[in-house]
Design an enzyme around this catalytic site. Structure first.
Site, PDB file in Angstrom:
ATOM      1  CB  SER A 179      -0.960   0.004   1.189  1.00 33.67           C
ATOM      2  OG  SER A 179      -2.005  -0.912   0.974  1.00 33.67           O
ATOM      3  CB  THR A 180       4.419   2.061   0.112  1.00 30.67           C
ATOM      4  OG1 THR A 180       4.564   1.613   1.471  1.00 30.67           O
ATOM      5  CG2 THR A 180       5.304   3.268  -0.079  1.00 30.67           C
TER       6      THR A 180
END
Length: 388
Positions: free
Chosen positions: A72-73
């Site tokens: 999710s970065t």
């Protein structure tokens, strides 16, 4: 070097020696496998370190150009695409999503705004009907199901982490406005011109330099199972429909897919550069990517609350801006409450602090049990701010 710490390569300004020490301690005491960390200060690289192993069998060293899935970065770069379009006047963050994606108005969603997609407030944290991994790879099917879906809660009133769906929701608006999926748009507008080594998905020709993700240890998997057992229906839908992990993310089909919330691949250097655009108030490498006003919009808080998906895990209220999470009182991204960033499942992180002029990228391949605030990331963030 201690036998418990592998060879560490790269550069570290003497002022930031504590960051190198924390990086080494992650291998020594936090069971790091392979990792890299990059820190920039006022656009200048002050830390660029890498070390350890690119595979679980410890047969391949982590190299300078090793890339890895950052989970999710990736959401930060995905949000950046939408903000670029808004900054150019091509879309309005306060307009209904249906103004750009007419089918989205179904099931009572005609009043959902673009800003609700960015801030995890659209009520579409997960699909109610079973959605397989194969179906997740089908862009058209997934966005059609989201367009038809009924929200879990009244949109705009609360945040609920859109772990898997975020990239499709934001990404489909990017596609409707620009004609391109986020991966192609990001490459054309940002990573290509700036030479940033980051892609959504991973071209097959680059597979040889990709690190292998390793599952959390057995004890940590037990912690995850206990957490999942206590989740509400909406949290289960958000985090497990479908369930994905390291084994799937190492597969060629995962790397070939367009998953703008989940499968960005890059170096720590690349993550620090992408979040550095925000830390530098929109300018990076001489390219004006966003206006300063647009950067301020990215961290425009949408209201602190107990997140409907992550609330139990955090045990506290959190606040998301328009695409990234605010550091807040807990200091997830350092002591400046208006610093902002995004973590990836298992440990990775991108951080931007315009007041301090700091950005950081941290990537790794041994996944921990945390969705956010992994102890390895926290140790690095604390060391960065301790050196300022």
């Amino acid at each position: 070097m201690s036998r418990n710490v592998p060879r560490i390569d790269g550069y570290c300004d003497s002022r930031f020696a504590a960051v190198r020490a924390a990086f080494e301690d992650n291998f020594r005491g936090r069971e790091e496998l392979g990792a890299a960390v990059t820190v920039t200060l006022d656009g200048r690289t002050v830390v660029d370190l890498w070390g350890g192993w690119a595979d679980a069998a410890r047969t391949r060293a982590w190299e300078r150009d090793t890339v890895v899935n950052v989970w999710s970065t990736t959401k930060g770069p995905a949000a950046l695409c939408l903000h670029i379009l808004a900054d150019r006047g091509l879309l309005d963050l306060d307009a209904p999503v249906a103004a750009y994606w007419p089918e989205f108005a179904a099931s009572g969603k005609e009043a959902v705004l673009v800003r609700h997609l960015l801030s995890h407030r659209a009520g579409l944290a997960g699909l109610r009907e079973p959605h397989s991994v194969d179906q997740l790879y089908d862009w058209e099917l997934t966005v059609a199901r989201l367009a038809a879906a009924e929200p879990w809660w009244e949109p705009g009133t609360r945040s609920g982490y859109h772990a898997l769906t975020y990239g499709f929701l934001v990404g489909e608006v990017v596609r409707r406005v620009s004609g391109e999926l986020p991966g192609a748009f990001l490459e054309r507008e940002v990573t290509g011109p700036l030479g940033i080594d980051f892609t959504i998905g991973l071209p097959e020709k680059e597979a040889g330099r990709a690190a292998e993700l390793a599952q959390p240890r057995a004890a940590e998997r037990g912690e995850q199972a206990a957490l999942l057992a206590g989740l509400t229906p909406v949290a289960l839908a958000a985090l497990t429909n479908p369930a994905v992990g390291a084994a799937e993310a190492n597969s060629p089909r995962w790397r070939a897919a367009e998953l703008p919330a989940l499968n960005g691949h890059g170096t720590a250097r690349a993550v620090a550069a992408l979040y550095g655009i925000l830390a530098r108030r929109g300018d990076w490498g001489g390219l004006r990517v966003l206006s300063p006003a647009a950067v301020e919009r990215v961290r425009e808080g949408q209201g602190s609350c107990r997140d409907l998906v992550l609330g139990a895990g955090f045990g506290r209220d959190t606040e998301v801006g328009l695409g990234l999470w605010l550091s807040g009182r807990e200091g997830s991204y350092g002591p400046n409450p208006r610093a902002f960033g995004h973590d990836g499942l298992g440990g990775s992180c991108g951080l931007a602090d315009p007041e301090a002029g700091v950005s950081m990228g941290y990537v790794m391949n041994r996944m921990g049990p945390h969705i956010a605030d992994d102890p390895r990331k926290t140790a690095l963030v604390d060391a960065v701010y301790g050196a300022l």
